[in-house]
Scaffold this active site. Structure first.
Site, PDB file in Angstrom:
ATOM      1  N   GLY A   1      41.898  29.993  73.619  1.00 21.94           N
ATOM      2  CA  GLY A   1      41.604  28.587  73.850  1.00 21.94           C
ATOM      3  C   GLY A   1      42.465  28.031  74.967  1.00 21.94           C
ATOM      4  O   GLY A   1      42.828  26.852  74.959  1.00 21.94           O
TER       5      GLY A   1
ATOM      6  N   ALA B   1      46.439  21.146  74.708  1.00 25.68           N
ATOM      7  CA  ALA B   1      47.818  21.613  74.520  1.00 25.68           C
ATOM      8  C   ALA B   1      48.025  22.986  75.139  1.00 25.68           C
ATOM      9  O   ALA B   1      49.111  23.292  75.664  1.00 25.68           O
ATOM     10  CB  ALA B   1      48.163  21.642  73.036  1.00 25.68           C
TER      11      ALA B   1
ATOM     12  N   LYS C   1      41.145  25.314  58.781  1.00 25.69           N
ATOM     13  CA  LYS C   1      42.442  25.591  59.417  1.00 25.69           C
ATOM     14  C   LYS C   1      43.430  26.111  58.379  1.00 25.69           C
ATOM     15  O   LYS C   1      44.253  26.985  58.670  1.00 25.69           O
ATOM     16  CB  LYS C   1      42.993  24.340  60.098  1.00 25.69           C
TER      17      LYS C   1
END
Length: 564
Positions: A13, A18, A162
Site C-alpha cells: 500500500g 501514511a 483489521k
C-alpha cells in the site's frame, strides 16, 4: 552487512497517505532500498515527488515499484521475494462499510503477506493496525492500554477485519524465524491526506461545518503522519536489535499517538479556522442525527451500484465523532523507543500550510441555487426542507408535531382538523383583540388589518401562477395526445400515481409518512445532487438531468423557464 542496495524492504500500500511518508523516511535513512507495492499498474509521481527523494531513488535504483494485489498470492510472493523487512500498510478505504471487501484485503490479504514472508525467509513484519480494533462503537476509551480485549462486536466491518488481520500477524511471530509486531496509529493527519481536511472543507462549503455532533467534550488522540512513519521505523529497529530487546518488542501491538490528547471538535476547529472557515458552534445531539444517518446508509446500500458516493453521515461515523478515544503510548516508548518527533501544534501548522489551495478566500463556490432549491421555490419552504435555517426547520417540525398531536392523531379527517385549527385561531385572535395594549408591564401589539388582506400585486401574481400552471398542463396534454413523447407520458403518469397514492392516505398516515419523507429526501438531493443526477441518468438515459426537464420529472405541472 552489505550495501543499502543489497538490502530491501517492502511497503505494501506504498502509495497510501501514511505509507508515502514512511517511504520517504526510509529513503532518507538509507538503511534499506525500498520496494513500493500497490494496486496501480504504474507509479505516477506528483511534481514534488519527482523532484524529491522518491524520484531520485527510483532513478538510482534505490527504490522500485511493484504492482500488487494483496488478494493474489503470486503477486504478493513476487513483491516479498528477497526482502528483509515488510511494512504491511495496505488497507481498503475505512469509510466503505463493505465486509466482503474488507475481509478479502485485511484478513485474506494479510494471510497472503504472512505466507509470503515465511516462504521467502523475511526476517521482520510490521503490520499497520488501528485503535478501532478495541472499540465497540458504544463505550468511550480513555487512556486505553494494549491490554484492552477485542470487543464482541466492532463499530464497523473495517475494524472487525483489521482485528482479525492483527491477530494473524501476532500469531505468526516466531514462525520460521519471522518477528512481527502491530502498530495502532490513532487518527492520522498531515500533508497529503485526501480524506480529513478535504472532507472538512467540503462540509464548510456546504454550510455544515458550524455544527458539533454530540456535546463536544469527547477527547481524541490525533497523530501527525511523520510520527506514524517514525513509529514504524522504531518498531523495525527494535525487532532488528540483538538479544532480549527484540524478544520484548516482538509479538505485540502498540498504540501510537502524539501523546497530546485534545477535544475532537477543538482539533477540527483549529483546522477550519486555520483555513479561514467558521468554527463549529451549534451542538446537535447524536440521538437526533443517528436516525437520519441510518436512513442515509440504507439509501446508499440501495443506490451504491448506480454510482452513489460513500456518504459521510453514517451511524459508525457518528459514533466515532461523539465518543472519547484516547490511548496510552507508554508501551511503545518502553519497548520500541518511540517518542513523537513533531508536536501536535507544529503538525497542525504544517498541515494547514500544505492545504493553502483550499483556503476559504481562494476556494471557488458553486454559483446559483441547487435544483432542489429551485423546485421548492427558493423561498421559505426551501429554507425549511433543505435545513438552511436550522431553527426555522426545527420550529416547523415542532409545529407539525403539535398539530399532529392536537388535531390528527385522534383519527380526525382533513376537514375536521382544519375546522379545529380555524376554531382555535379564531379564539386566539378574539382574545388577542380584547387584550389591552399594556398589561402588567407587557406590551401587546395589535395585528394590523393589512395582514389579513391580499394586495393587488399578490392577487395578480397568484392569478398568473395559476394560468401558467394551466397552460403548462395543456401543453403537456397536447404532447401526450401526439403519442410520441413516451418520457413525458411516463413522468405525468408517475406523478399522478404519487398524487393518487398520497390522496388515498388518511390524514394520520400523511403526517407520519409523507412529511418526514420530505424533510429527508430534499435535504439528501440538495447535498448529493450530482450523485442523484448520475443515478437518474443511468435509469433514464434519454436526456441529461442537468436541464430543466429534470424538474419536470419531479413535477410535470410546474412551469419551468427553458432559458434558465
Amino acid at each position: 552487512m552489505g550495501t543499502p542496495q543489497e538490502r530491501w524492504c517492502v511497503v505494501t500500500g506504498g502509495r497510501g497517505f501514511a505509507a508515502r511518508h514512511l517511504v520517504d523516511m526510509l529513503i532518507r535513512y538509507e538503511i534499506y532500498s525500498v520496494r513500493i507495492a500497490d494496486l496501480g499498474p504504474d507509479i505516477n509521481l506528483e511534481p514534488h515527488e519527482e523532484k524529491g527523494n522518491l524520484g531520485q531513488a527510483l532513478r538510482l535504483g534505490r527504490a522500485q515499484y511493484v504492482s500488487m494485489d494483496l488478494r493474489d498470492i503470486s503477486q504478493v510472493n513476487k513483491a516479498c521475494e528477497g526482502a528483509e523487512v515488510v511494512f504491511h500498510m495496505a488497507a481498503p478505504d475505512s469509510s466503505i462499510n463493505n465486509y466482503k471487501l474488507h475481509y478479502s484485503v485485511n484478513v485474506q490479504g494479510t494471510k497472503n503477506v504472512i505466507d509470503a514472508c515465511t516462504t521467502h525467509n523475511v526476517k521482520r513484519l510490521i503490520y499497520t493496525s488501528s485503535p478501532s480494533v478495541v472499540f465497540d462503537g458504544v463505550h468511550g476509551i480513555y487512556n486505553g492500554e494494549e491490554s484492552l480485549p477485542y470487543p464482541s462486536k466492532h463499530n464497523d466491518s473495517y475494524s472487525e477485519t483489521k482485528a482479525e488481520g492483527e491477530a494473524l500477524v501476532i500469531k505468526a511471530n516466531g514462525v520460521n524465524g519471522l518477528l512481527t509486531c502491530c502498530i495502532r496509529p490513532s487518527s492520522i493527519f498531515g500533508p497529503g491526506d485526501k480524506l480529513l481536511v478535504p472532507s472538512l472543507v467540503a462540509a464548510a462549503r456546504a454550510g455544515k461545518s458550524k455544527f458539533i455532533i454530540g456535546d463536544g467534550t469527547n477527547m481524541y488522540d490525533f497523530t501527525y503522519v511523520e510520527n506514524v512513519a517514525h513509529a514504524h521505523v522504531c518498531a523495525e529497529r527494535a525487532l532488528a536489535s540483538d538479544g532480549s530487546a527484540a524478544k520484548r518488542a516482538a509479538g505485540e501491538a502498540y498504540f501510537i499517538t502524539n501523546m497530546e490528547p485534545i477535544k475532537f471538535w477543538e482539533f477540527m476547529s483549529l483546522i477550519l479556522v486555520g483555513l479561514g472557515y467558521e468554527r463549529p458552534r451549534i451542538k446537535i445531539p447524536a440521538s437526533v442525527m443517528m436516525p437520519i444517518a441510518r436512513v442515509v446508509e440504507r439509501i446508499y446500500t440501495i443506490l451504491a451500484p448506480y454510482g452513489m458516493k460513500v456518504p459521510q453521515l453514517t451511524p459508525s461515523r457518528i459514533r466515532l465523532l461523539t465518543c472519547t478515544r484516547t490511548f496510552n503510548s507508554a508501551k511503545a516508548n518502553d519497548r520500541l523507543g518511540y517518542l513523537p518527533i513533531v508536536p501536535l501544534q507544529e503538525g497542525l501548522k504544517r498541515t494547514i500550510e500544505s492545504y493553502s489551495d483550499l483556503r476559504a478566500e481562494l476556494l471557488p463556490r458553486k454559483e446559483g441555487p441547487s435544483k432542489a432549491a429551485v423546485y421548492l421555490g427558493n423561498g421559505l419552504v426551501a429554507d425549511i426542507l433543505l435545513w438552511r435555517e436550522k431553527r426555522l426547520t426545527f420550529t416547523a417540525m415542532l409545529a407539525f408535531i403539535v398539530f399532529y398531536a392536537s388535531f390528527v392523531s385522534h383519527g380526525s379527517t382533513m376537514i375536521t382538523a382544519i375546522s379545529k385549527v380555524l376554531i382555535w385561531a379564531s379564539i386566539f385572535l378574539f382574545v388577542h383583540g380584547k387584550l389591552p395594549n399594556h398589561l402588567m408591564g407587557y406590551t401587546f401589539e395589535k395585528i394590523p388589518d393589512s395582514k389579513f388582506q391580499c394586495s393587488e400585486e399578490m392577487t395578480r401574481r397568484a392569478a398568473l401562477s395559476v394560468a401558467s400552471v394551466w397552460n403548462c398542463a395543456v401543453d403537456d396534454l397536447k404532447s401526450i395526445s401526439s403519442g410520441k413523447d413516451w418520457m413525458l407520458f411516463f413522468k405525468i403518469a408517475l406523478s399522478l400515481f404519487i398524487v393518487s397514492w398520497i390522496g388515498s392516505m388518511s390524514l394520520s398516515n400523511f403526517f407520519v409518512k409523507v412529511l418526514p419523507f420530505n424533510f429527508i429526501v430534499f435535504y439528501i438531493y440538495d447535498k448529493y445532487e450530482d450523485e442523484v443526477d448520475r443515478i437518474l441518468q443511468t435509469v433514464f438515459p434519454i436526456k441529461r438531468f442537468s436541464d430543466p426537464d429534470f424538474l419536470r420529472l419531479l413535477n410535470p405541472f410546474k412551469p419551468v423557464d427553458k432559458h434558465d
